[in-house]
Design a protein around this motif. Structure first.
Motif, PDB file in Angstrom:
ATOM      1  N   LEU A 156       0.743  -1.290  -0.082  1.00 28.87           N
ATOM      2  CA  LEU A 156      -0.041   0.112   0.106  1.00 28.87           C
ATOM      3  C   LEU A 156       0.623   1.287  -0.016  1.00 28.87           C
ATOM      4  O   LEU A 156       0.516   2.319  -0.725  1.00 28.87           O
ATOM      5  N   PHE A 157       2.201   1.314   0.623  1.00 25.02           N
ATOM      6  CA  PHE A 157       2.917   2.423   0.779  1.00 25.02           C
ATOM      7  C   PHE A 157       3.376   2.567  -0.689  1.00 25.02           C
ATOM      8  O   PHE A 157       3.447   3.716  -0.995  1.00 25.02           O
ATOM      9  N   VAL A 158       4.067   1.568  -1.333  1.00 23.46           N
ATOM     10  CA  VAL A 158       4.251   1.702  -2.645  1.00 23.46           C
ATOM     11  C   VAL A 158       3.324   2.491  -3.743  1.00 23.46           C
ATOM     12  O   VAL A 158       3.522   3.093  -4.457  1.00 23.46           O
ATOM     13  N   ILE A 159       2.123   1.741  -3.413  1.00 20.70           N
ATOM     14  CA  ILE A 159       1.043   2.324  -4.303  1.00 20.70           C
ATOM     15  C   ILE A 159       0.788   3.769  -4.007  1.00 20.70           C
ATOM     16  O   ILE A 159       0.628   4.545  -4.918  1.00 20.70           O
ATOM     17  N   MET A 160       0.812   4.190  -2.752  1.00 16.71           N
ATOM     18  CA  MET A 160       0.774   5.546  -2.562  1.00 16.71           C
ATOM     19  C   MET A 160       1.590   6.380  -2.904  1.00 16.71           C
ATOM     20  O   MET A 160       1.430   7.523  -3.338  1.00 16.71           O
ATOM     21  N   LEU A 161       2.889   6.093  -2.600  1.00 12.06           N
ATOM     22  CA  LEU A 161       3.977   6.667  -2.699  1.00 12.06           C
ATOM     23  C   LEU A 161       4.219   7.098  -4.209  1.00 12.06           C
ATOM     24  O   LEU A 161       4.737   8.201  -4.673  1.00 12.06           O
ATOM     25  N   LEU A 162       3.761   6.056  -5.184  1.00 13.24           N
ATOM     26  CA  LEU A 162       4.348   6.272  -6.460  1.00 13.24           C
ATOM     27  C   LEU A 162       3.201   6.800  -7.310  1.00 13.24           C
ATOM     28  O   LEU A 162       3.111   7.348  -8.399  1.00 13.24           O
ATOM     29  N   GLY A 163       1.792   6.904  -6.597  1.00 16.29           N
ATOM     30  CA  GLY A 163       0.715   7.426  -7.175  1.00 16.29           C
ATOM     31  C   GLY A 163       0.062   6.431  -8.512  1.00 16.29           C
ATOM     32  O   GLY A 163      -0.261   6.903  -9.425  1.00 16.29           O
ATOM     33  N   VAL A 164       0.602   5.300  -8.281  1.00 15.37           N
ATOM     34  CA  VAL A 164      -0.067   4.457  -9.399  1.00 15.37           C
ATOM     35  C   VAL A 164      -1.215   3.771  -9.245  1.00 15.37           C
ATOM     36  O   VAL A 164      -1.548   2.725  -9.654  1.00 15.37           O
TER      37      VAL A 164
END
Lengths: 185, 108
Positions: free
Chosen positions: A69-77
């Motif tokens: 979830l962090f990666v999804i929100m960090l990258l805005g993908v």
């Protein structure tokens, strides 16, 4: 009662797994993954693996999915992937056929071999449970892990350190002061 | 619910069949989806299926070593996710809309 637990947990696992595959939004897929992981944890408890159930909830649901979830929100993908676009035309039917074929093969093998498993031939999980010791599962795993598999345990710690250092190197932004001299690093 | 239904014994075969189904769903997901993050999630599904069959057989055989192996599988899966997500972050930072089809070359 055991049947009821198994059916509920199996429904959680399968619904979550299908959700991961068919939901077009990555955040929804990650939340479906949580459902599957909790179902697997319930099945671990039903199979007397209490320590692994706790580890499953802490490591998978607590750490790995949060990382996703962090990666999804960090990258805005978190943009919705249009699942109707099919870049390779035969890919989906072919993947479905391969999946169903593998499932049929595995189920056939399991059902064929179900009588040949030597029940209770090992060193005894049931004995420890029968003695009524509430910590028996943790104690057995600890004895096995730090007795027979202590070398593998140490190797795993090296693996974790390598993974952490490698990720820090991968995700670090290139340092401007070092790359200014003609791109040499 | 009648007594006959309640008396059905849940054997390890049920768990193994469920694990096979979970593994195949994850496999189809890896082959079908194009978002690299979702492909990672499907790999996690496959790893969980293997863990489930390990635990079922450990209980069937009465052998604790199956559960020890599951512990190792979890650690390696955590390391794999960390490295994989690091690579995904590095790639998506350069090309924000990249899918698995666009990643045919390694040179950024």
């Amino acid at each position: 009662m055991e049947l009821f637990v198994f059916i509920c947990a199996a429904a959680m696992v399968l619904v979550g797994a299908i959700g991961v595959v068919v939901r077009s939004h990555p955040v929804h897929a990650a939340l479906s993954l949580v459902l599957t992981l909790f179902g697997v944890a319930v099945l671990f408890v039903a199979k007397e693996a209490h320590f692994l159930a706790a580890v499953q909830v802490i490591v998978y649901s607590g750490a790995i999915v949060v990382l996703f979830l962090f990666v999804i929100m960090l990258l805005g993908v978190d943009n919705v992937e249009d699942l109707r676009i099919e870049p390779i035309t035969v890919q989906r039917p072919l993947a479905t056929v391969v999946g169903i074929g593998t499932l049929a093969l595995l189920v056939t093998a399991v059902v064929q071999a179900q009588d040949s498993v030597r029940t209770g031939s090992g060193t005894g999980i049931d004995e420890a449970i029968a003695t009524g010791d509430p910590d028996s599962n943790v104690r057995q795993i600890a004895r096995d892990l730090f007795g027979d598999h202590v070398f593998a345990f140490e190797l795993v710690s090296v693996l974790l350190i390598v993974a952490v250092v490698g990720t820090v190197l991968l995700s670090r932004r290139p340092d401007k002061s070092l790359t200014s001299d003609g791109g040499r690093r | 619910m009648s007594a006959a239904v309640l008396a059905v014994e849940v054997t390890s075969t049920w768990y193994l069949v469920l694990a096979a189904a979970l593994f195949c769903i994850g496999m189809v997901g890896v082959m079908v989806r194009r978002n690299p993050l979702v492909m990672f999630m499907c790999v996690e599904l496959m790893l969980n299926a293997v863990n489930l069959s390990f635990v079922a057989l450990a209980s069937e055989l009465g052998d604790i070593r199956g559960q020890t192996i599951v512990l190792f599988v979890m650690v390696v899966a955590a390391a794999e996710v960390v490295v994989g997500l690091g690579i995904v972050v590095a790639i998506l930072r350069r090309r924000p809309k990249a899918t698995a089809d666009d990643l045919a070359e390694l040179k950024g």
